[in-house]
Motif scaffolding. Structure first.
Motif, short mmCIF file in Angstrom:
data_model
loop_
_atom_site.label_atom_id
_atom_site.label_comp_id
_atom_site.label_asym_id
_atom_site.label_seq_id
_atom_site.Cartn_x
_atom_site.Cartn_y
_atom_site.Cartn_z
N ASP A 1 16.48 25.50 13.04
CA ASP A 1 16.57 24.94 11.69
C ASP A 1 17.65 23.87 11.61
O ASP A 1 18.37 23.61 12.58
N GLU A 2 17.74 23.24 10.44
CA GLU A 2 18.67 22.12 10.24
C GLU A 2 20.13 22.55 10.20
O GLU A 2 21.03 21.73 10.20
N HIS A 3 20.39 23.86 10.21
CA HIS A 3 21.75 24.38 10.19
C HIS A 3 22.25 24.74 11.59
O HIS A 3 23.34 25.29 11.73
N GLY A 4 21.46 24.46 12.60
CA GLY A 4 21.86 24.77 13.97
C GLY A 4 21.52 26.17 14.43
O GLY A 4 21.93 26.59 15.50
N ASN A 5 20.76 26.90 13.63
CA ASN A 5 20.33 28.25 14.02
C ASN A 5 19.07 28.15 14.88
O ASN A 5 18.27 27.24 14.72
N GLY B 1 19.64 20.57 19.09
CA GLY B 1 19.47 20.42 17.65
C GLY B 1 18.02 20.40 17.21
O GLY B 1 17.65 19.73 16.25
N TYR B 2 17.20 21.16 17.90
CA TYR B 2 15.75 21.18 17.60
C TYR B 2 15.50 21.82 16.24
O TYR B 2 16.06 22.86 15.91
N ILE B 3 14.66 21.18 15.45
CA ILE B 3 14.27 21.70 14.14
C ILE B 3 12.76 21.89 14.13
O ILE B 3 12.00 20.96 14.39
N GLY B 4 12.33 23.12 13.84
CA GLY B 4 10.91 23.43 13.77
C GLY B 4 10.54 24.49 14.79
O GLY B 4 11.39 25.10 15.44
N ALA B 5 9.25 24.73 14.91
CA ALA B 5 8.73 25.71 15.87
C ALA B 5 8.32 24.99 17.14
O ALA B 5 7.84 23.86 17.10
N GLY B 6 8.51 25.64 18.26
CA GLY B 6 8.15 25.02 19.54
C GLY B 6 8.04 26.06 20.63
O GLY B 6 8.12 27.26 20.40
N THR B 7 7.87 25.56 21.84
CA THR B 7 7.70 26.41 23.01
C THR B 7 8.55 25.88 24.15
O THR B 7 8.55 24.68 24.41
N VAL B 8 9.25 26.78 24.83
CA VAL B 8 9.96 26.45 26.07
C VAL B 8 9.13 27.08 27.19
O VAL B 8 8.81 28.26 27.14
#
Length: 85
Positions: A19-23, A70-77
């Motif tokens: 998220d935009e808060h760094g979580n 600083g990724y914001i959103g859903a994704g996959t590693v």
């Protein structure tokens, strides 16, 4: 294309949300090794090929990566996992 070079490796994925808060949170994992023409045929979750402690570290690493960039959103590693090494 790397999977062709690593013939014994399994294609494991960790879903993440930032998220935009760094979580950041690692939600779940899956084994996506069964593919045809580079398309996943099915996904198996949770992945059982990796020992649970190894996969927990993969999840923690994915979470750190998400925070550090600083990724914001859903994704996959995605990982190529070889149990022999």
């Amino acid at each position: 294309f790397m999977m062709q070079l690593c013939s014994e490796a399994r294609h494991l994925e960790v879903q993440i949300v930032g998220d935009e808060h760094g979580n950041a949170v690692a939600l779940n994992g899956r084994d996506c090794s069964t593919q045809r023409r580079f398309q996943k045929i099915f996904e198996e979750g949770p992945p059982i090929v990796a020992p649970s402690e190894v996969f927990k570290e993969m999840e923690r690493s994915a979470q750190r990566l998400t925070k550090n960039i600083g990724y914001i959103g859903a994704g996959t590693v995605e990982y190529l996992f070889n149990a022999a090494t």
